[in-house]
Design an enzyme around this catalytic site. Sequence first.
Site, PDB file in Angstrom:
ATOM      1  N   ASP A  41       6.222   1.799   4.125  1.00 52.68           N
ATOM      2  CA  ASP A  41       5.741   1.076   2.976  1.00 52.68           C
ATOM      3  C   ASP A  41       5.535   2.057   1.726  1.00 52.68           C
ATOM      4  O   ASP A  41       5.859   3.266   1.763  1.00 52.68           O
ATOM      5  CB  ASP A  41       4.112   0.646   3.364  1.00 52.68           C
ATOM      6  N   LYS A  66       4.830  -2.860  -0.583  1.00 57.77           N
ATOM      7  CA  LYS A  66       4.114  -3.676  -1.698  1.00 57.77           C
ATOM      8  C   LYS A  66       3.625  -2.571  -2.689  1.00 57.77           C
ATOM      9  O   LYS A  66       3.026  -1.637  -2.380  1.00 57.77           O
ATOM     10  CB  LYS A  66       2.769  -4.299  -0.974  1.00 57.77           C
ATOM     11  N   MET A 183      -7.942   0.324  -4.002  1.00 56.06           N
ATOM     12  CA  MET A 183      -7.294  -0.583  -4.802  1.00 56.06           C
ATOM     13  C   MET A 183      -8.272  -1.132  -5.883  1.00 56.06           C
ATOM     14  O   MET A 183      -8.122  -2.331  -6.158  1.00 56.06           O
ATOM     15  CB  MET A 183      -6.870  -1.649  -3.891  1.00 56.06           C
TER      16      MET A 183
END
Length: 530
Positions: A41, A66, A183
């Site tokens: 990832d 992502k 995040m």
Amino acid sequence: MNNLKQNNSIVYLTGAGPGDPGLLTLKAKEIISISDVIVYDNLISKEILDFAFFINPKVNFIYAGKTGGEKEKSYKQADINNLLLNLSKEYKVICRLKGGDPNVFGRGAEEAIFLKENNISFEFIPGISSITAVLAYSGIPLTHRDCTSSFTVITAHEDPNHPESTIKWDNFDAINNTLVLLMGIKNLSNILEKLISLGRSPNTPLAIIYSGTTSKQTTIKATIGSILKDLDKYTIKTPSIIVIGDVVNYRDLLNWYEEKALFGKKILITRAQEQSYSFASKLIKQGAQPIYCPIVSYEITEKETYNKSIINNLSAFNWIFFTSQNAVKFFFEILNKNYYDSRALSKIQIAAVGYKTKCELERYNIKADFIPKRFSFNDLINELSEITDLNSQKILFPTQVETCQGMSQQQATSLPGVITWPIYKANFINDLSEQTINQIQDGVDVLTLFSSNTAVHFSNLIKKHNLENHLTNTLIATIGEETSKTAKDLFGKVDIVAEPFTEDGLVDSMEKYFITVGAGRDQHLQRVHI
């Protein structure tokens, strides 16, 4: 549900940790080493990918990550699930490599459920979470009994004021707990305003840590109020972790990683690819960023592979001198092709120049009888001559073609019994890659050179690509007297010489250089301040 497995494949949902390859678990390393394909990832660091390639050069790499706020660069979860399904039909061992731990905001469970529904075997391989590791590398403890005994971790990509927010801000102690926000960069101002509205003081310490546990780690230390007031003046990038609470104040005392002498230094490695990683791993441990520039590779000299006059008469030699890993590697490759093994050396004494050469010999169950204190061919001759009469000895010296060509007449005839055997040769690249050119143009702190031949060829490549001006402020670091002499002739200077002439010696010498320079700079600043 049909309980019959679709095939014999297995998917390992593997946590890679936050970025430093040293934080990979033993189990994760094992899975990486046996995998047919690695599906990784966006949070997997280049350092970990380099490590994976080093321990498993034949593995296939597939990106399936992502990127927050960049849909065009992001794989949908359904696409990732289907990719794993399709790969299970083609490969036996699939490593699904995820940053941190696969089950801590990593959608590991979602992928496992999909695999289970499709009768594909899977296992979870837990990883070290960035929640603890990144803070530790920034010198910030999650808890400390003098200020807090609990913490809360929040996936903070949601706007806290949105009516459909899944975060229940009233269900935890938002005023006293250490808060770790993942995040949360996009909604940072909204989150901080929410905390103030709940009663958290604007003077509460706050830290934002970018690219934690890697050479790019950057830590911003502030307060809730100062970040809100001057958010625009800070350059905040992703991936970043935000930590809020009095524990942040311990960073002033406990910051250790960013204080390393080589932290953040860009160090160019010009060795052969297969020999670069051992040195690069030492640099990574010291917080440096290795830049790979493998301008040379080595191959066996085919015409010497079946040189029967030497191979079938090994027992006639009293000594064999090995001065490099490559010499050992290609020597035993020739032995193997001629149906010999280590037993052919049973009556011969072995001399090895350098720690790496010694270790390479031990891979073939050969222990060196003599290792000089200093690591050069001349030192080997001089030191060994003090304890035995080499003039009466028959000596085999397997080495590189270019070494034979570069030996002076004096060296070649200094010992009448030496047979120089050119068993391998160097192949140099004709051009630097675009990536390497860009990295040199971006700036390199230290250029490392391990041989005279490499120094000469690198200098030619630099001139060919008009990069001389980009290395004006770059330090030159070398191993060995001959390499140092050649480098000084080519570049006009040598700033750092390994002592001793080993990888560890070079790392230590670079550290000492930057510590000395740093101390000198601090003293200068103190004088100016006074």
